[in-house]
Design a protein around this motif. Structure first.
Motif, PDB file in Angstrom:
ATOM      1  N   THR A 117      -7.870   4.992 -14.712  1.00 27.63           N
ATOM      2  CA  THR A 117      -7.462   3.838 -13.908  1.00 27.63           C
ATOM      3  C   THR A 117      -5.992   3.546 -14.126  1.00 27.63           C
ATOM      4  O   THR A 117      -5.512   3.520 -15.247  1.00 27.63           O
ATOM      5  CB  THR A 117      -8.295   2.602 -14.311  1.00 27.63           C
ATOM      6  OG1 THR A 117      -9.662   2.912 -14.143  1.00 27.63           O
ATOM      7  CG2 THR A 117      -7.945   1.420 -13.457  1.00 27.63           C
ATOM      8  N   ARG A 118      -5.295   3.319 -13.020  1.00 30.19           N
ATOM      9  CA  ARG A 118      -3.882   2.967 -13.123  1.00 30.19           C
ATOM     10  C   ARG A 118      -3.755   1.543 -13.618  1.00 30.19           C
ATOM     11  O   ARG A 118      -4.611   0.696 -13.361  1.00 30.19           O
ATOM     12  CB  ARG A 118      -3.215   3.106 -11.753  1.00 30.19           C
ATOM     13  CG  ARG A 118      -3.209   4.530 -11.242  1.00 30.19           C
ATOM     14  CD  ARG A 118      -2.397   4.693  -9.965  1.00 30.19           C
ATOM     15  NE  ARG A 118      -2.217   3.480  -9.199  1.00 30.19           N
ATOM     16  CZ  ARG A 118      -2.529   3.339  -7.913  1.00 30.19           C
ATOM     17  NH1 ARG A 118      -3.056   4.325  -7.256  1.00 30.19           N
ATOM     18  NH2 ARG A 118      -2.302   2.216  -7.287  1.00 30.19           N
ATOM     19  N   PRO A 119      -2.641   1.240 -14.329  1.00 32.15           N
ATOM     20  CA  PRO A 119      -2.457  -0.126 -14.852  1.00 32.15           C
ATOM     21  C   PRO A 119      -2.501  -1.203 -13.770  1.00 32.15           C
ATOM     22  O   PRO A 119      -3.057  -2.276 -13.991  1.00 32.15           O
ATOM     23  CB  PRO A 119      -1.083  -0.068 -15.526  1.00 32.15           C
ATOM     24  CG  PRO A 119      -0.912   1.359 -15.892  1.00 32.15           C
ATOM     25  CD  PRO A 119      -1.597   2.144 -14.801  1.00 32.15           C
ATOM     26  N   ASP A 120      -1.942  -0.924 -12.576  1.00 34.75           N
ATOM     27  CA  ASP A 120      -1.955  -1.948 -11.526  1.00 34.75           C
ATOM     28  C   ASP A 120      -3.370  -2.201 -11.007  1.00 34.75           C
ATOM     29  O   ASP A 120      -3.704  -3.325 -10.639  1.00 34.75           O
ATOM     30  CB  ASP A 120      -0.994  -1.598 -10.387  1.00 34.75           C
ATOM     31  CG  ASP A 120      -1.282  -0.266  -9.736  1.00 34.75           C
ATOM     32  OD1 ASP A 120      -1.743   0.653 -10.432  1.00 34.75           O
ATOM     33  OD2 ASP A 120      -1.049  -0.130  -8.522  1.00 34.75           O
ATOM     34  N   GLU A 121      -4.231  -1.174 -10.996  1.00 30.67           N
ATOM     35  CA  GLU A 121      -5.623  -1.368 -10.591  1.00 30.67           C
ATOM     36  C   GLU A 121      -6.361  -2.220 -11.618  1.00 30.67           C
ATOM     37  O   GLU A 121      -7.155  -3.084 -11.268  1.00 30.67           O
ATOM     38  CB  GLU A 121      -6.330  -0.025 -10.437  1.00 30.67           C
ATOM     39  CG  GLU A 121      -5.835   0.804  -9.271  1.00 30.67           C
ATOM     40  CD  GLU A 121      -6.419   2.196  -9.275  1.00 30.67           C
ATOM     41  OE1 GLU A 121      -6.880   2.673 -10.334  1.00 30.67           O
ATOM     42  OE2 GLU A 121      -6.407   2.817  -8.200  1.00 30.67           O
ATOM     43  N   ASP A 152      -4.950  -4.389 -13.662  1.00 32.37           N
ATOM     44  CA  ASP A 152      -4.417  -5.755 -13.540  1.00 32.37           C
ATOM     45  C   ASP A 152      -5.085  -6.497 -12.382  1.00 32.37           C
ATOM     46  O   ASP A 152      -5.430  -7.670 -12.507  1.00 32.37           O
ATOM     47  CB  ASP A 152      -2.904  -5.733 -13.326  1.00 32.37           C
ATOM     48  CG  ASP A 152      -2.129  -5.317 -14.565  1.00 32.37           C
ATOM     49  OD1 ASP A 152      -2.716  -5.320 -15.666  1.00 32.37           O
ATOM     50  OD2 ASP A 152      -0.938  -4.988 -14.416  1.00 32.37           O
ATOM     51  N   ALA A 153      -5.266  -5.810 -11.247  1.00 27.17           N
ATOM     52  CA  ALA A 153      -5.897  -6.438 -10.081  1.00 27.17           C
ATOM     53  C   ALA A 153      -7.345  -6.816 -10.392  1.00 27.17           C
ATOM     54  O   ALA A 153      -7.804  -7.903 -10.023  1.00 27.17           O
ATOM     55  CB  ALA A 153      -5.834  -5.502  -8.878  1.00 27.17           C
ATOM     56  N   ALA A 209      -9.270  -5.702  -5.070  1.00 28.18           N
ATOM     57  CA  ALA A 209      -9.343  -5.213  -6.450  1.00 28.18           C
ATOM     58  C   ALA A 209     -10.329  -4.048  -6.575  1.00 28.18           C
ATOM     59  O   ALA A 209     -10.440  -3.445  -7.644  1.00 28.18           O
ATOM     60  CB  ALA A 209      -9.734  -6.343  -7.389  1.00 28.18           C
TER      61      ALA A 209
END
Length: 73
Positions: A2-6, A8-9, A57
């Motif tokens: 999982t990417r950090p922005d995903e 975070d969302a 998200a």
């Protein structure tokens, strides 16, 4: 992975107690938005905003039913 922005969302979406209540309800079974609004004691327009956040998200998806024009979440 999982990417950090995903991530975070997802955490941002789950930070709200109403959205957590929606997720709990949906873990039991798919529901229509109107049913969810009643369950969390919220107007449909107000719930719609929460559903958009959860969809963005990636935490919920909509599922259309062929014989029914309404959408289940």
């Amino acid at each position: 992975m999982t990417r950090p922005d995903e991530l975070d969302a997802a955490f941002g979406a789950l930070a709200d107690p109403t959205r957590r209540a929606v997720i709990r309800a949906l873990l039991k079974q798919p529901r229509r938005a109107g049913e969810l609004a009643e369950q969390v004691a919220m107007s449909p327009p107000a719930l719609s905003r929460h559903l958009r956040v959860l969809k963005r998200a990636g935490l919920i998806v909509e599922d259309g039913v062929p014989h029914d024009a309404r959408v289940r979440v």
